[in-house]
Design a protein around this motif. Sequence first.
Motif, PDB file in Angstrom:
ATOM      1  N   LEU A  34      20.230 -93.276 -20.638  1.00 40.86           N
ATOM      2  CA  LEU A  34      20.493 -94.518 -21.415  1.00 40.86           C
ATOM      3  C   LEU A  34      21.851 -94.864 -21.175  1.00 40.86           C
ATOM      4  O   LEU A  34      22.295 -96.160 -20.893  1.00 40.86           O
ATOM      5  N   VAL A  35      22.579 -93.962 -21.205  1.00 42.22           N
ATOM      6  CA  VAL A  35      24.149 -94.350 -21.031  1.00 42.22           C
ATOM      7  C   VAL A  35      24.434 -94.924 -19.900  1.00 42.22           C
ATOM      8  O   VAL A  35      25.017 -96.007 -19.505  1.00 42.22           O
ATOM      9  N   ILE A  93      12.785 -96.350 -27.007  1.00 38.61           N
ATOM     10  CA  ILE A  93      13.683 -97.339 -26.632  1.00 38.61           C
ATOM     11  C   ILE A  93      14.403 -97.356 -25.400  1.00 38.61           C
ATOM     12  O   ILE A  93      14.356 -98.416 -24.736  1.00 38.61           O
ATOM     13  N   ILE A  94      14.505 -96.301 -24.960  1.00 38.63           N
ATOM     14  CA  ILE A  94      14.962 -95.867 -23.593  1.00 38.63           C
ATOM     15  C   ILE A  94      13.948 -96.555 -22.415  1.00 38.63           C
ATOM     16  O   ILE A  94      14.482 -97.168 -21.409  1.00 38.63           O
ATOM     17  N   ILE A 130      23.062 -98.387 -19.281  1.00 39.24           N
ATOM     18  CA  ILE A 130      23.469 -99.438 -20.052  1.00 39.24           C
ATOM     19  C   ILE A 130      24.964 -99.802 -19.170  1.00 39.24           C
ATOM     20  O   ILE A 130      25.220-101.072 -18.955  1.00 39.24           O
ATOM     21  N   ALA A 131      25.557 -98.505 -18.850  1.00 38.47           N
ATOM     22  CA  ALA A 131      26.666 -98.805 -18.077  1.00 38.47           C
ATOM     23  C   ALA A 131      26.448 -99.667 -16.832  1.00 38.47           C
ATOM     24  O   ALA A 131      27.162-100.416 -16.131  1.00 38.47           O
ATOM     25  N   TRP A 145      14.128-100.156 -22.214  1.00 35.38           N
ATOM     26  CA  TRP A 145      15.459-100.638 -21.453  1.00 35.38           C
ATOM     27  C   TRP A 145      15.398-100.458 -20.034  1.00 35.38           C
ATOM     28  O   TRP A 145      15.796-101.060 -19.168  1.00 35.38           O
ATOM     29  N   GLY A 158      19.744 -89.239 -23.105  1.00 36.06           N
ATOM     30  CA  GLY A 158      20.759 -89.777 -23.612  1.00 36.06           C
ATOM     31  C   GLY A 158      21.512 -90.139 -22.432  1.00 36.06           C
ATOM     32  O   GLY A 158      22.131 -91.407 -22.351  1.00 36.06           O
ATOM     33  N   ILE A 159      21.835 -89.301 -21.463  1.00 32.14           N
ATOM     34  CA  ILE A 159      22.691 -89.688 -20.336  1.00 32.14           C
ATOM     35  C   ILE A 159      22.090 -90.789 -19.501  1.00 32.14           C
ATOM     36  O   ILE A 159      22.819 -91.563 -19.008  1.00 32.14           O
TER      37      ILE A 159
END
Lengths: 322, 377
Positions: free
Chosen positions: B355-356, B311-312, B359-360, B315, B352-353
Motif C-alpha cells: 500500500l505504501v 482497502i488495499i 500510494i507513492a 486501491w 503494508g509495504i
Amino acid sequence: MDLIIILQAGVASGTVLLYATIGELFAERSGIISLGVEGMMLLGAMSAYSVALSTGNPWLGVLVGMIAAALFSQIHAFITITLQADQVVSGLALTFLGAGISLVLGEGLSKAGAVSLLPSFSVPLLSQIPILGEIFFTRQSVLVYIGYIFTPLAAYYINKTRPGLHLRAVGEYPAAADSMGVNVYLVRYFYVFVGGLLAGLAGATISLAISPGWFSELTTAGQGWVAIGLVIFAQWNPWRAAFGSYIFGALRRLILDIQGPVVLLGMANPFYYNPYWGFFLQMIPYLFTIIVLVIGSREAMRKRVGAPAALGKPYVRGERGL
Amino acid sequence: MTDTTPSASQKRRRFPFRVQIEQRIDLPSRLYQFLVSFLALIVALILGGILISMAGGDPFRSYAHIARASFGSTGVLSDTIVKATPLILVGLACTVAFSMRLWNIGAEGQLFMGAFGASTVVLLPILPADTSPWIFIPVMIIAGALAGALWGSIPGLLKAYLNVNEIITSLMLNYVAFAWVNFFIFAVWSEGGFQMSPMFPKTAWLPRLADYAESIPAFRGLTTHLGFIFGLILAFVVWFILYRSKWGYEIRLIGDNPRAAEYAGLNIKRNIILVMMLSGGLAGLAGMSEITGVVHRLQGSISPGYGFTGIIIAWLARLNPFAVVIVSILFGALLLAGREIQPSGIPKMIQGIILVCLIASEFFLRYRVRVIRIGED
C-alpha cells in the motif's frame, strides 16, 4: 473497588492517550492528517520494549521507541508532503506497515523475561493533598508526571510562541505563510516528525510503564484511533485533548475493574455473576469515542470553529486556492 | 515542486541532463496506469524481501513458498480461490465507498455483522433445519447483506446528518461488532463451552465443487464454493452501477467534486447513506459467504483481517471492480501461503509495504518526469 484507585490507574492509562492525542494534534495543526498513529504506537511500544529488554535500560528504550516511530512517520511525510498523495490512504498504509513490522520484529518478545520498567514514585508534599494528591501524585510512573507538565507546555508553544504561530499559519493558510518566508514543507515535515515522536512515546508508555509487556496488536488495542477521535473532540486544543484523554483513561480502567467485586454499589454485581456481559462493557470505550466525536462535531458546527483550514490538503507552491 | 531545485542548478555544470517534473493535465493511459501499479507491486516485493532478510528470514524461499503453496496444484489453487472469495466482496465494498471518497474502513465489522445476520437464520432459528437450500440460502444472503448494510448505515447516518468523520466511527464500530459476535458465540450459541456455535445443517451450506465429485471426478476435494460465483456476479453488478448507471455517475461526481455535485442538485446526504449501506451490504455478504461456504458455523476466527485487506485491494485495483477480482486472487494467495510463514506478521507487513509503494507511485500518474538534456530547452 475503590474509586480513588480506579481514577489513579485511569490517569496513568490516560497518559498514553495524552501523548498520542497531542502528537496527532501537532501534525494536524500543520495541516497533515496522520492516521498512522496506531502503527507508530505499535512500533514505538515494540522497539522500546525490545531495547529495554536487551540493554536493561528503560530510558534508552523510550528514546529508541520515540525515534523509531518518528523516523517511520517520515514515510507518511514524504508521501503526503513531497509526493502530495492522499493523506487518508497513506495514513492507513502506515497503520498496516507499522503493525506488520512490529509483529515481525516483535516475534517472540511476548515470551521474553522480565524487563526493568521506568520508575514510579510519589511526589512529596503534593501527594499529601486529600483525594487529588492520591489520584494524581501517588505512585505514578515518571512518564505520568511528565504528562502533567507537557499539556501546558504544548498549549503555550502553540498559542504564544513564534514557531507556534508559524505552525498555525501553515495549517490555516499555507500560501500566506509561504509568502511571509515560512518554509511550509519543512514545517510540515517537522510536525509530522513531532507527531511520530509522541506516538512512539505513547507506545513506550504502554510497554514500559502502564501495562508492561508486548502483546502484539493487543498492546495498543485501537488506542491510536481513539487518539485521532479525541483530536476532533478537542477541537485541536491541547487543554481539551488532555481533559478527554484522562476521562477516557479513567473510563477504560473502570470497565476493567467493574467486573471484579462481588458487591457493587450495595447490590449484587451483575457483571460478576454474568461474566459474558463483559463483552458489552468492552464496547463502551469505542461507543464512547463515537459519542465524543458527535459532541465535538456538533460543537464545531455551532461555534463555527473547527479543523485547521488546510487540513488534508497538499500544498503546491503557486497553485490557486489554499 | 518546480523544475529547478538548488541542487539541480549546481549539478548543471557537471551533468549534462536534468530532471524536470511537470504536472499532468489529464490522466495517463490505462496501460501506463497498469504499469505504474505493477512496478509499485514489484518494488514492494523487493522491499518486503529486504525486510524479511533483515528479520532473519530467506526472502527467496518465502516468495517461492507463497507461489507454490497457492498456485502449485489444482487443490491449492482451489484453496486460493476460497481465500479470494471474501476478499472480492470486501474489495468491492471498499471500491463502492472509495469511489465517493467515503472512507469506510469498517468493512471488517460489517463482515462480522453479516456473518451474525446470516447465522440468526439458522441459530435463532428463523427457518427450521430441514428447509430446502433453495429457500435457506437466499434468506441467509438477504439476512447477511441486511445486517452488514444496517451496520454500515450507522457511520453513514452520522456523517450525513451530524458531519461526524466516518473513518473513526466505522473503525470504532469494528470493535463493537467483534464484541457483539463474541457475546453470542461465548454466551448464547456456544456449543459445549467452546467459542463457536453448533454446526449448521447441510441444507444451509453453500455448495462446493467437491459436492459434485460423483459426476465430475476432477472436482474431488476441491473446496471452492458458490460464494466465488456471487463475487464474480457482484463484480459485474458493481461495475454496472458505478460506470454505467446514473447513480454511479452521481457517486463518482460527488467523489471527484462534492461542491459541483451539490450545485448540480444532487442529494449528497442520501447518497452518503445509500453508498455506506451498499458497501456494508457487500462486506456483510463476505461474512455470510465465509460461514456458509467455509466454516459452516459462527465463530470468532472467520476473518484474518479481510476487511482491512479489502482497502488495499480496492486501491490496487484503482477502483475497477474487475481488477478487484484479479487482485483478490493474488492477495488470497498471499493469505493462504502466509499462514505457514514465520514470523507470522509477514503477510501483514507485505500488505503494508504494497500500500505504501502504491500510494507513492501515484505521483507518476499526476506528474510527468522528464530527463532533459541541458541546452535543449
